[in-house]
Design a protein around this motif. Structure first.
Motif, PDB file in Angstrom:
ATOM      1  N   VAL A  65      33.483  44.297  51.538  1.00  0.00           N
ATOM      2  CA  VAL A  65      33.793  44.712  50.173  1.00  0.00           C
ATOM      3  C   VAL A  65      34.895  43.831  49.573  1.00  0.00           C
ATOM      4  O   VAL A  65      34.849  43.470  48.388  1.00  0.00           O
ATOM      5  N   ALA A  66      35.858  43.416  50.419  1.00  0.00           N
ATOM      6  CA  ALA A  66      36.931  42.538  49.927  1.00  0.00           C
ATOM      7  C   ALA A  66      36.361  41.152  49.616  1.00  0.00           C
ATOM      8  O   ALA A  66      36.684  40.552  48.582  1.00  0.00           O
ATOM      9  N   ALA A  67      35.502  40.667  50.518  1.00  0.00           N
ATOM     10  CA  ALA A  67      34.894  39.343  50.299  1.00  0.00           C
ATOM     11  C   ALA A  67      34.035  39.363  49.035  1.00  0.00           C
ATOM     12  O   ALA A  67      34.024  38.390  48.271  1.00  0.00           O
ATOM     13  N   GLU A  68      33.360  40.467  48.811  1.00  0.00           N
ATOM     14  CA  GLU A  68      32.504  40.557  47.614  1.00  0.00           C
ATOM     15  C   GLU A  68      33.339  40.550  46.341  1.00  0.00           C
ATOM     16  O   GLU A  68      32.972  39.918  45.349  1.00  0.00           O
ATOM     17  N   LEU A  69      34.478  41.251  46.377  1.00  0.00           N
ATOM     18  CA  LEU A  69      35.335  41.266  45.198  1.00  0.00           C
ATOM     19  C   LEU A  69      35.855  39.860  44.906  1.00  0.00           C
ATOM     20  O   LEU A  69      35.805  39.384  43.765  1.00  0.00           O
ATOM     21  N   VAL A  70      36.326  39.179  45.951  1.00  0.00           N
ATOM     22  CA  VAL A  70      36.883  37.835  45.752  1.00  0.00           C
ATOM     23  C   VAL A  70      35.793  36.879  45.273  1.00  0.00           C
ATOM     24  O   VAL A  70      36.012  36.062  44.365  1.00  0.00           O
ATOM     25  N   SER A  71      34.609  37.013  45.830  1.00  0.00           N
ATOM     26  CA  SER A  71      33.504  36.155  45.415  1.00  0.00           C
ATOM     27  C   SER A  71      33.141  36.408  43.944  1.00  0.00           C
ATOM     28  O   SER A  71      32.895  35.467  43.177  1.00  0.00           O
ATOM     29  N   ALA A  72      33.141  37.669  43.547  1.00  0.00           N
ATOM     30  CA  ALA A  72      32.836  37.983  42.147  1.00  0.00           C
ATOM     31  C   ALA A  72      33.899  37.397  41.223  1.00  0.00           C
ATOM     32  O   ALA A  72      33.580  36.854  40.152  1.00  0.00           O
ATOM     33  N   VAL A  73      35.167  37.478  41.631  1.00  0.00           N
ATOM     34  CA  VAL A  73      36.250  36.907  40.808  1.00  0.00           C
ATOM     35  C   VAL A  73      36.066  35.390  40.691  1.00  0.00           C
ATOM     36  O   VAL A  73      36.203  34.811  39.617  1.00  0.00           O
ATOM     37  N   ARG A  74      35.726  34.757  41.829  1.00  0.00           N
ATOM     38  CA  ARG A  74      35.545  33.286  41.809  1.00  0.00           C
ATOM     39  C   ARG A  74      34.431  32.872  40.853  1.00  0.00           C
ATOM     40  O   ARG A  74      34.514  31.819  40.228  1.00  0.00           O
ATOM     41  N   ASN A  75      33.398  33.707  40.760  1.00  0.00           N
ATOM     42  CA  ASN A  75      32.251  33.360  39.912  1.00  0.00           C
ATOM     43  C   ASN A  75      32.434  33.773  38.458  1.00  0.00           C
ATOM     44  O   ASN A  75      31.627  33.408  37.601  1.00  0.00           O
ATOM     45  N   ALA A  76      33.477  34.550  38.187  1.00  0.00           N
ATOM     46  CA  ALA A  76      33.612  35.131  36.848  1.00  0.00           C
ATOM     47  C   ALA A  76      34.099  34.099  35.829  1.00  0.00           C
ATOM     48  O   ALA A  76      35.029  33.341  36.087  1.00  0.00           O
ATOM     49  N   HIS A  77      33.449  34.098  34.666  1.00  0.00           N
ATOM     50  CA  HIS A  77      33.916  33.274  33.536  1.00  0.00           C
ATOM     51  C   HIS A  77      34.825  34.100  32.640  1.00  0.00           C
ATOM     52  O   HIS A  77      35.516  33.564  31.777  1.00  0.00           O
ATOM     53  N   GLY A  78      34.789  35.408  32.819  1.00  0.00           N
ATOM     54  CA  GLY A  78      35.651  36.310  32.058  1.00  0.00           C
ATOM     55  C   GLY A  78      35.864  37.571  32.868  1.00  0.00           C
ATOM     56  O   GLY A  78      35.040  37.901  33.736  1.00  0.00           O
ATOM     57  N   LEU A  79      36.963  38.242  32.602  1.00  0.00           N
ATOM     58  CA  LEU A  79      37.310  39.428  33.378  1.00  0.00           C
ATOM     59  C   LEU A  79      37.757  40.527  32.407  1.00  0.00           C
ATOM     60  O   LEU A  79      38.309  40.231  31.340  1.00  0.00           O
ATOM     61  N   ILE A  80      37.533  41.771  32.779  1.00  0.00           N
ATOM     62  CA  ILE A  80      38.138  42.881  32.039  1.00  0.00           C
ATOM     63  C   ILE A  80      38.771  43.798  33.076  1.00  0.00           C
ATOM     64  O   ILE A  80      38.114  44.207  34.039  1.00  0.00           O
ATOM     65  N   LEU A  81      40.062  44.068  32.907  1.00  0.00           N
ATOM     66  CA  LEU A  81      40.782  44.940  33.828  1.00  0.00           C
ATOM     67  C   LEU A  81      41.104  46.245  33.106  1.00  0.00           C
ATOM     68  O   LEU A  81      41.539  46.226  31.952  1.00  0.00           O
ATOM     69  N   SER A  82      40.909  47.366  33.805  1.00  0.00           N
ATOM     70  CA  SER A  82      41.173  48.666  33.185  1.00  0.00           C
ATOM     71  C   SER A  82      41.899  49.562  34.175  1.00  0.00           C
ATOM     72  O   SER A  82      41.388  49.848  35.258  1.00  0.00           O
ATOM     73  N   SER A  83      43.102  49.972  33.797  1.00  0.00           N
ATOM     74  CA  SER A  83      43.902  50.789  34.727  1.00  0.00           C
ATOM     75  C   SER A  83      44.422  52.056  34.055  1.00  0.00           C
ATOM     76  O   SER A  83      44.836  52.018  32.897  1.00  0.00           O
ATOM     77  N   PRO A  84      44.446  53.157  34.817  1.00  0.00           N
ATOM     78  CA  PRO A  84      45.181  54.311  34.323  1.00  0.00           C
ATOM     79  C   PRO A  84      46.673  54.032  34.521  1.00  0.00           C
ATOM     80  O   PRO A  84      47.041  53.220  35.367  1.00  0.00           O
ATOM     81  N   ALA A  85      47.503  54.695  33.731  1.00  0.00           N
ATOM     82  CA  ALA A  85      48.953  54.619  33.956  1.00  0.00           C
ATOM     83  C   ALA A  85      49.308  55.632  35.024  1.00  0.00           C
ATOM     84  O   ALA A  85      49.025  56.822  34.864  1.00  0.00           O
ATOM     85  N   TYR A  86      49.854  55.169  36.108  1.00  0.00           N
ATOM     86  CA  TYR A  86      50.393  56.070  37.126  1.00  0.00           C
ATOM     87  C   TYR A  86      51.901  55.840  37.152  1.00  0.00           C
ATOM     88  O   TYR A  86      52.357  54.744  37.440  1.00  0.00           O
ATOM     89  N   HIS A  87      52.648  56.861  36.790  1.00  0.00           N
ATOM     90  CA  HIS A  87      54.100  56.758  36.711  1.00  0.00           C
ATOM     91  C   HIS A  87      54.515  55.564  35.862  1.00  0.00           C
ATOM     92  O   HIS A  87      55.361  54.756  36.240  1.00  0.00           O
ATOM     93  N   GLY A  88      53.854  55.464  34.746  1.00  0.00           N
ATOM     94  CA  GLY A  88      54.254  54.480  33.740  1.00  0.00           C
ATOM     95  C   GLY A  88      53.715  53.086  33.915  1.00  0.00           C
ATOM     96  O   GLY A  88      54.027  52.209  33.110  1.00  0.00           O
TER      97      GLY A  88
END
Ligand SMILES: Cc1cc2nc3c(=O)[nH]c(=O)nc-3n(C[C@H](O)[C@H](O)[C@H](O)COP(=O)(O)O)c2cc1C
Length: 196
Positions: A65-88
């Motif tokens: 699962v870690a290798a897949e995430l890194v591979s997807a990032v390497r192939n990405a031409h664009g990214l969208i990150l979405s996070s909840p606020a935890y303790h600010g």
């Protein structure tokens, strides 16, 4: 000569351990817009993020699962990150996924160099949405990525997100805009690099 180039690949990462979070649903809306415009997309959501190990230095051959995430990032031409606020600020789950991007430190395209990154922060209060969005921007700058002009701060309320989408047209419009900006910037960069 401008060669024909394949559709950009836009990767979304975000959510919470419990599936169907506001952060993940917001991310899905932005990604859907990128897909509508012609992008290939992938969403790595909360269910996958919980199965990611803590990022270790030096890195070890970790689970796939870690290798897949890194591979997807390497192939990405664009990214969208979405996070909840935890303790600010950015949740540990999302930050751990970002930490795995360290694996790209010695790549030819180091980290997120030249990659447009759309950002979304959800929280129960405005203060935490702002802090989380600002932190996400700082993280993207440190990874050499290009935060898009539009960043979405979402104050979550019951029923804001459902399977049918987002009930607030302003929030929906902002999420769509993030999808558009990431798609357009990624497409323009691909076009420019194909002409070099
Ligand atoms: C551990 C934890 C810490 C949180 N800290 C904050 C906070 O500091 N400020 C805030 O406005 N909301 C905080 N929240 C609320 C989350 O940001 C909220 O759950 C998020 O917007 C996701 O919404 P959802 O549960 O509808 O998906 C916290 C939630 C948890 C579980």
């Amino acid at each position: 000569v401008v060669q024909s180039i394949e559709a950009p690949f836009i990767l979304g990462i975000g959510g919470t351990a419990s599936g169907g979070s506001s952060a993940e649903r917001a991310l899905a809306i932005a990604l859907q817009e990128a897909q509508r415009l012609g992008a290939r997309t992938m969403l790595i959501g909360g269910e996958t993020l919980v199965s990611l190990p803590h990022y270790l230095v030096p890195s070890e051959a970790g689970p796939s699962v870690a290798a897949e995430l890194v591979s997807a990032v390497r192939n990405a031409h664009g990214l969208i990150l979405s996070s909840p606020a935890y303790h600010g600020t950015v949740s540990a789950l999302v930050k751990n996924a970002i930490d795995h991007i360290e694996e790209t430190a010695r790549d030819q395209r180091i980290y997120l160099d030249g990659v447009p990154v759309g950002l979304i922060a959800t929280a129960h209060g405005w203060q935490a949405t702002g802090g989380t969005l600002a932190t996400l921007r700082a993280i993207v700058h440190s990874l050499r990525g290009w935060p898009t002009p539009m960043g979405v701060a979402i104050k979550t309320t019951d029923g804001l997100f459902s399977d049918g989408g987002c009930s607030d047209p302003d929030v929906h419009r902002q999420l769509v805009l993030v999808g558009q900006q990431v798609f357009e910037f990624a497409s323009e960069r691909r076009m420019a690099s194909s002409m070099r």
